[in-house]
Design a protein around this motif. Structure first.
Motif, PDB file in Angstrom:
ATOM      1  N   GLU A 429      -4.860  -3.643  -2.775  1.00 40.77           N
ATOM      2  CA  GLU A 429      -5.485  -4.443  -1.794  1.00 40.77           C
ATOM      3  C   GLU A 429      -4.702  -4.386  -0.568  1.00 40.77           C
ATOM      4  OE1 GLU A 429      -7.226  -8.967  -0.788  1.00 40.77           O
ATOM      5  OE2 GLU A 429      -6.112  -8.647  -2.643  1.00 40.77           O
ATOM      6  N   LEU A 430      -3.337  -4.683  -0.776  1.00 38.21           N
ATOM      7  CA  LEU A 430      -2.525  -4.614   0.457  1.00 38.21           C
ATOM      8  C   LEU A 430      -2.430  -3.281   0.894  1.00 38.21           C
ATOM      9  CD1 LEU A 430      -0.747  -5.829   2.536  1.00 38.21           C
ATOM     10  CD2 LEU A 430       1.015  -6.288   0.976  1.00 38.21           C
ATOM     11  N   ALA A 431      -2.073  -2.190  -0.097  1.00 41.93           N
ATOM     12  CA  ALA A 431      -2.054  -0.862   0.321  1.00 41.93           C
ATOM     13  C   ALA A 431      -3.278  -0.302   1.180  1.00 41.93           C
ATOM     14  CB  ALA A 431      -2.168   0.046  -0.875  1.00 41.93           C
ATOM     15  N   ARG A 432      -4.561  -0.685   0.932  1.00 44.02           N
ATOM     16  CA  ARG A 432      -5.574  -0.303   1.452  1.00 44.02           C
ATOM     17  C   ARG A 432      -5.757  -0.856   3.063  1.00 44.02           C
ATOM     18  NH1 ARG A 432      -8.063  -0.945  -3.626  1.00 44.02           N
ATOM     19  NH2 ARG A 432      -8.961   1.150  -4.319  1.00 44.02           N
ATOM     20  N   ALA A 433      -5.289  -2.246   2.859  1.00 45.31           N
ATOM     21  CA  ALA A 433      -5.257  -2.898   4.091  1.00 45.31           C
ATOM     22  C   ALA A 433      -4.109  -2.173   5.175  1.00 45.31           C
ATOM     23  CB  ALA A 433      -5.035  -4.146   4.254  1.00 45.31           C
ATOM     24  N   VAL A 434      -3.009  -2.047   4.840  1.00 46.08           N
ATOM     25  CA  VAL A 434      -2.131  -1.153   5.509  1.00 46.08           C
ATOM     26  C   VAL A 434      -2.559   0.392   6.064  1.00 46.08           C
ATOM     27  CG1 VAL A 434       0.523  -0.485   5.821  1.00 46.08           C
ATOM     28  CG2 VAL A 434      -0.095  -2.525   4.787  1.00 46.08           C
ATOM     29  N   LEU A 435      -2.998   0.874   4.991  1.00 43.03           N
ATOM     30  CA  LEU A 435      -3.532   2.248   5.461  1.00 43.03           C
ATOM     31  C   LEU A 435      -4.370   2.210   6.416  1.00 43.03           C
ATOM     32  CD1 LEU A 435      -3.333   3.773   1.952  1.00 43.03           C
ATOM     33  CD2 LEU A 435      -1.981   4.394   3.653  1.00 43.03           C
ATOM     34  N   HIS A 436      -5.453   1.354   6.249  1.00 42.84           N
ATOM     35  CA  HIS A 436      -6.576   1.468   7.309  1.00 42.84           C
ATOM     36  C   HIS A 436      -6.014   1.118   8.689  1.00 42.84           C
ATOM     37  CE1 HIS A 436     -10.332   2.410   5.024  1.00 42.84           C
ATOM     38  NE2 HIS A 436      -9.647   1.725   4.072  1.00 42.84           N
ATOM     39  N   LYS A 437      -4.992   0.140   8.490  1.00 44.26           N
ATOM     40  CA  LYS A 437      -4.319  -0.169  10.072  1.00 44.26           C
ATOM     41  C   LYS A 437      -3.868   0.969  10.724  1.00 44.26           C
ATOM     42  CE  LYS A 437      -4.143  -3.844  11.520  1.00 44.26           C
ATOM     43  NZ  LYS A 437      -4.797  -4.607  12.438  1.00 44.26           N
ATOM     44  N   ILE A 438      -2.972   1.784   9.678  1.00 43.60           N
ATOM     45  CA  ILE A 438      -2.325   2.960  10.455  1.00 43.60           C
ATOM     46  C   ILE A 438      -3.388   4.000  10.731  1.00 43.60           C
ATOM     47  CG2 ILE A 438      -1.133   4.919   9.360  1.00 43.60           C
ATOM     48  CD1 ILE A 438       0.348   3.055   7.503  1.00 43.60           C
TER      49      ILE A 438
END
Length: 495
Positions: A429-438
């Motif tokens: 969940e947190l990985a996807r949020a950060v990757l999408h932010k990048i």
């Protein structure tokens, strides 16, 4: 060179005044050595006493300095070797050595490839009880000499040969105080290094909290102040009211660090005597009137307050009354506030505070972190997102809260700091949020996108490298994927 103290020859004369610069050769009385002759010429000047055998057309002053340089080198290099004793061989190792692949990867990391994963490599290898191949020890110990945070891992990984080397090199002697085994034996409590003794006490505390406390109490008076403070910190594991009498006595220790560590631990025990004393203090200074919180900060910090962990001297730029108030709030059990003010945490953190609002809020934040209270941390994070508050939340909730913060917050220093409070490794969940932010920001290339990219590569679960690889071909995303794959391979080599 026309005078005795003129020109560059004066520098040679100054050098001659240092006995270490002159030759060690002994001469008979009345005989002048070549060095003494050069010094004499330098003192009176080359015009009055030119050096003998100066080539035609050469500058006498330059010739004098060149001869002095040659004599100096001869004097320093021509010393007779001292008699020495052969070194004892390094003791035999007990720990298994890391695999060749893992050692090669560490060599690359130490050489500058992905240097920010060094701590993870060392922590993982040390936790599994490995030691390093001997050829890697000098470079690792040089790193540890500069970076204290990796020293506990280096102590285990260096093995017996590392401590043998540390005894020969003062720059590495810090290793002689570090933990030497991932699972220390009972005898290290009497004979081991400071690090070994802390590690053994921590292991015993996890298995039998009472036995660990009694072991420490029996040796307490013989320990150094530094060790007493470090040992008290170990008692944070398995803390209970059974520890209160020992910790209450530690409030009278001569060393301030020991007293404050004891006060921090007692603050985590809401039913302790210290907690009750703090509750009595704040009861006289807080009240709700007309829907607002009224606060009366203390006018003095008496001896009893200092004993309970209140620091009398404020940091530079902070007023005394506000500093004392903030600490009183921080050391008061959080359960006191609902009974005292008649409101739950959700309402209290949103209540208008007439005076001293900044100090009260800072005290509540410190209390939530110190006492590990998720309810207070959750409400305080909603109004003031801080990494320390995020770290108090349960692991699953951390991921959800951090992911939501990433989605609604822009890329700035606060976002980077808040993510530092989310325990690694980050899940999907947190990985996807950060990757999408990048990915969202990759086209604009803000100045700190690189920092977020590195943080993601270091904190996301490395087994999720495929998630990043498939998400987008954009360079920042692929950079995260490459670092995750690097870490995944690294951990497999150490398994």
């Amino acid at each position: 060179m026309s005078g005795p103290m003129n020109g560059a020859a004066n520098g040679s004369a100054d050098g001659a005044a240092n006995p270490a610069a002159g030759p060690a050769k002994q001469t008979a009385p009345g005989t002048m050595t070549a060095w003494e002759d050069l010094v004499s010429t330098a003192l009176v000047g080359t015009e009055r006493r030119p050096p003998q055998g100066v080539p035609a057309g050469a500058d006498p002053a330059v010739e004098l300095l060149e001869r002095a340089a040659v004599q100096t080198v001869r004097a320093r290099a021509g010393q007779r070797p001292r008699a020495g004793e052969p070194l004892e061989a390094a003791p035999r190792e007990e720990q298994p050595v890391v695999s060749r692949a893992a050692a090669d990867r560490l060599a690359r990391i130490l050489g500058g490839e992905r240097p920010r994963v060094l701590a993870e490599w060392l922590r993982t290898a040390a936790g599994r009880g490995y030691r390093l191949a001997p050829h890697l020890l000098p470079e690792l110990l040089d790193h540890a000499a500069r970076d204290r945070s990796i020293r506990p891992h280096a102590g285990i990984l260096a093995g017996r040969r590392g401590r043998w080397l540390a005894a020969l090199n003062p720059a590495w002697d810090f290793l002689l105080e570090e933990v030497t085994a991932a699972r220390p034996r009972p005898e290290v409590w009497e004979l081991g290094t400071c690090g070994d003794r802390r590690a053994y006490l921590a292991a015993l505390r996890a298995a039998d909290p009472g036995a660990a406390r009694e072991l420490l109490a029996a040796a307490w008076e013989k320990e150094t102040p530094e060790d007493r403070a470090a040992f008290l910190e170990v008692l944070g594991e398995g803390l209970s009211l059974d520890d209160e009498p020992f910790l209450e006595a530690a409030l009278d220790d001569r060393r301030r660090e020991v007293r404050h560590e004891a006060a921090d631990l007692l603050t985590r025990l809401p039913d302790s005597r210290l907690g009750r004393r703090m509750a009595e203090r704040v009861a006289r200074r807080f009240a709700v009137a007309r829907g607002k919180l009224e606060v009366d900060a203390p006018f003095e910090c008496d001896a009893a307050m200092e004993r309970d962990g209140i620091r009398a001297k404020p940091p530079r730029g902070t007023g005394e009354r506000g500093w004392w108030l903030q600490q009183l709030v921080a050391r008061t059990p959080l359960g006191v506030w609902g009974d005292l003010l008649g409101r739950p945490p959700r309402e209290l953190v949103r209540t208008k505070i007439v005076d001293w609002e900044r100090e009260v809020m800072a005290g509540w934040v410190r209390a939530a972190v110190l006492q590990g209270d998720p309810e207070w941390a959750r409400e305080l994070f909603a109004s003031d997102p801080l990494a320390d508050l995020l770290a108090v939340l349960p692991r699953e909730e951390q991921e959800t809260v951090a992911a939501g913060f990433v989605r609604r917050h822009g890329l700035d220093g606060q976002l980077i700091m808040v993510l530092g409070g989310a325990a690694a490794p980050w899940g999907p969940e947190l990985a996807r949020a950060v990757l999408h932010k990048i990915l969202e920001l990759s086209g604009t290339q803000p100045w700190n996108l690189g920092e977020l990219t590195k943080l993601a590569g270091e904190r996301v679960d490395p087994a999720l490298y495929g998630l990043a690889e498939r998400l987008s071909p954009e360079p920042p995303i692929q950079e995260v994927a490459a670092l995750l794959r690097f870490r995944d391979d690294m951990l497999k080599e150490l398994s």
